[in-house]
Design an enzyme around this catalytic site. Structure first.
Site, PDB file in Angstrom:
ATOM      1  N   GLU A   6       0.827  -1.218   0.000  1.00  0.00           N
ATOM      2  CA  GLU A   6       0.000   0.000   0.000  1.00  0.00           C
ATOM      3  C   GLU A   6       0.858   1.263   0.000  1.00  0.00           C
ATOM      4  O   GLU A   6       0.629   2.184   0.809  1.00  0.00           O
ATOM      5  CB  GLU A   6      -0.991  -0.020   1.167  1.00  0.00           C
ATOM      6  CG  GLU A   6      -1.953  -1.194   1.062  1.00  0.00           C
ATOM      7  CD  GLU A   6      -3.138  -1.158   2.007  1.00  0.00           C
ATOM      8  OE1 GLU A   6      -3.190  -0.293   2.898  1.00  0.00           O
ATOM      9  OE2 GLU A   6      -4.042  -2.019   1.842  1.00  0.00           O
ATOM     10  N   GLU A  40      -5.182  -8.268  -0.960  1.00  0.00           N
ATOM     11  CA  GLU A  40      -5.919  -8.064   0.304  1.00  0.00           C
ATOM     12  C   GLU A  40      -7.354  -7.759  -0.092  1.00  0.00           C
ATOM     13  O   GLU A  40      -7.593  -6.805  -0.839  1.00  0.00           O
ATOM     14  CB  GLU A  40      -5.371  -6.897   1.125  1.00  0.00           C
ATOM     15  CG  GLU A  40      -4.111  -7.205   1.881  1.00  0.00           C
ATOM     16  CD  GLU A  40      -3.677  -6.057   2.802  1.00  0.00           C
ATOM     17  OE1 GLU A  40      -4.548  -5.391   3.404  1.00  0.00           O
ATOM     18  OE2 GLU A  40      -2.458  -5.827   2.888  1.00  0.00           O
TER      19      GLU A  40
HETATM   20  O1  AHR Z   1      -5.187  -6.089   6.676  1.00  0.00           O
HETATM   21  C1  AHR Z   1      -5.114  -4.986   7.524  1.00  0.00           C
HETATM   22  C2  AHR Z   1      -4.405  -3.807   6.891  1.00  0.00           C
HETATM   23  O2  AHR Z   1      -5.176  -3.327   5.824  1.00  0.00           O
HETATM   24  C3  AHR Z   1      -3.074  -4.103   6.247  1.00  0.00           C
HETATM   25  O3  AHR Z   1      -2.018  -4.031   7.144  1.00  0.00           O
HETATM   26  C4  AHR Z   1      -2.943  -3.022   5.221  1.00  0.00           C
HETATM   27  O4  AHR Z   1      -2.199  -3.422   4.110  1.00  0.00           O
HETATM   28  C5  AHR Z   1      -4.378  -2.659   4.877  1.00  0.00           C
HETATM   29  O5  AHR Z   1      -4.598  -1.313   4.951  1.00  0.00           O
END
Ligand code: AHR
Length: 486
Positions: free
Chosen positions: A172, A290
């Site tokens: 991110e 994610e």
């Molecule tokens: O999964 C939780 C968080 O969400 C992770 O650390 C991050 O990559 C995202 O913002």
């Protein structure tokens, strides 16, 4: 209105990559410590891994797990987590405002993956870490020559290389919340240099670029720059998203399917355009590395989200979208695996399978290898800014070896059961079909330690001979139907 689903085995959308059923584990809250790893617990083996967690996760058949973050990785030093445990030092974790003991690190994670039967996918620190550290990690894990780093790994008890195939560069990086947040130009440059030297260390590795998580207006520019500057070094363009129902508006929540479609189509389109424009040798795939529902539990609660039935429906909607986009989307990682926004919730005494566990298990276990272009029609609803959305959301797959079709159907009606006829364009069903339904008393039903089975899976058989079969789809349910075709 009559509801029907048409299946034509000649109309295919692409090969389904098993990596669509991946997971993600981060040093955050109780995901690692108290989830995956709890030395001294009567539920853990001698290696400290929770046996009950391993058993639950085995049911999900995740082919790979991303680690060690997430935001955590942008301040992580992998060297802190290897070597004799008594020599490892704790460090402040600025991403989650906690203390990282470092008693679980690279080798413990690889051991855990081997025990689970999954592949490790490591993300390197492209926040406050440098490319030297990143390429050293590749060498420590995968090196075979007689170098200091390979000797170091061997001295830690790992004679054979770990052969870690998947490596993400950063996490991110487009977010202001990230340690080492980068502009599009900064990241494209960093990715190119990190990727180059990591590939020099091990040319067989697959690299993932952190393309988009904020969905800020500059995401197109980011992706374009990355592909312009590092196109042939990118195997996957990684995107993230989390969704939720803060407004407590069920119809709007169910209409998020349109958002998933739009985001996947736009990312695929951009990648195709850039691949063509830059004459790249091959087209990078999309990795949604994610994804999940997450909107209730923040850092204070260790992100321990308690899921209900409507969240399980939305998890199924996301998986349906991945299956329909199987041609371009080749990896997806449910975030996360234990306790932290996860399908499994532990206590020192046991665990609960959250609602979202159930659709994930069914999809992962029953999905075929070819995505079919199912078409369907029937009742509609309005949700959010969308009108005329079909109440049913459908994806389908074929397993060419067993000639078995799998149908994945979400009934997005809160109160109405739906009868749907499934018609084959050619051939005939060789029933009975197996139907598995995920459902519960109402859309807010959740599984807790007090009521662990409010939402679960029920199995039944459906008569299926000839060209069509009829399904009774319960209100607010996910149904997975599998049937041989002759
Ligand atoms: O999964 C939780 C968080 O969400 C992770 O650390 C991050 O990559 C995202 O913002």
């Amino acid at each position: 209105m009559q509801n029907s689903i048409q299946i034509d085995l000649d109309r295919t959308l692409g090969t389904i990559d098993r990596n669509l059923f991946g997971g993600f584990a981060e040093h955050l809250g109780r995901c690692i410590y108290g989830g995956v790893y709890e030395p001294g617990s009567p539920l853990a083996g001698e290696d400290g891994f929770r046996r009950d967690v391993l058993d639950a996760l085995r049911r999900l058949r995740m082919p790979l797990i991303r680690y060690p973050g997430g935001n955590f990785v942008s301040g992580y030093r992998w060297r802190d987590g290897v070597g004799p445990k008594e020599e490892r030092q704790a460090r402040a974790d600025l991403a989650w405002n906690s203390t990282e003991p470092n008693t679980f690190g690279t080798n413990e994670f690889v051991d855990f993956c081997r025990k689970l039967g999954t592949e490790p996918y490591l993300a390197v620190n492209c926040g406050d870490g440098d490319m030297r550290e990143a390429r050293d990690w590749v060498e420590y894990c995968n090196g075979t020559q007689d170098t200091a780093l390979v000797k170091l790994r061997k001295s830690h008890g790992y004679e054979a290389p770990h052969q870690v195939k998947y490596w993400g560069i950063g996490n991110e990086v487009d977010g202001h919340w990230q340690i080492g947040h980068k502009t599009p130009q900064e990241y494209a440059r960093a990715y190119t240099e990190f990727g180059k030297v990591m590939r020099w260390v091990d040319p067989s590795i697959k690299l993932l670029a952190s393309a988009n998580s904020s969905w800020a207006p500059d995401w197109v520019e980011r992706a374009q720059l990355l592909m312009e500057q590092a196109g042939d070094l990118i195997d996957y363009m990684a995107i993230h998203w989390y969704v939720g129902n803060r407004e407590k508006d069920f119809a709007r929540y169910m209409a998020l399917s349109e958002e998933f479609e739009a985001r996947l189509s736009a990312t695929e389109g951009l990648i195709k355009a850039m691949t063509l424009a830059r004459g790249l040798k091959r087209r990078p795939a999309v990795a949604v590395d994610e994804w999940n529902v997450w909107y209730r539990a923040g850092g204070e609660e260790g992100l321990e989200e308690v899921y209900n039935l409507e969240d399980a429906l939305v998890v199924a909607l996301q998986m349906n979208a991945f299956l329909r986009h199987a041609d371009g989307v080749k990896m997806a990682n449910l975030a996360q695996i234990v306790n932290v926004i996860a399908p499994v919730m532990t206590s020192p005494q046991g665990l609960v399978l959250q609602t979202i566990f159930h659709p994930f298990e069914l999809y992962s276990q029953r999905c075929g290898t070819v995505s079919l272009d199912a078409s369907w029609k029937g009742d509609t609803f309005d949700g959010g800014s969308h009108t005329g959305l079909r109440v049913l959301d459908v994806a389908a797959s074929l397993n060419p070896e067993t000639q078995e079709v799998a149908l994945f159907i979400v009934n997005r009606s809160k109160g109405q059961g739906i009868e749907a006829e499934v018609k084959l364009a050619e051939g005939s069903f060789r029933g009975p079909a197996k139907a598995a339904v995920v459902n519960g008393p109402d859309v807010e039903a959740a599984n807790t330690f007090e009521a662990p089975e409010a939402v679960g899976t029920r199995e039944s058989e459906v008569a299926a001979e000839g060209r069509s079969l009829v399904l009774q789809l319960e209100p607010h349910s996910v149904t997975v139907v599998t049937c041989g075709i002759g």
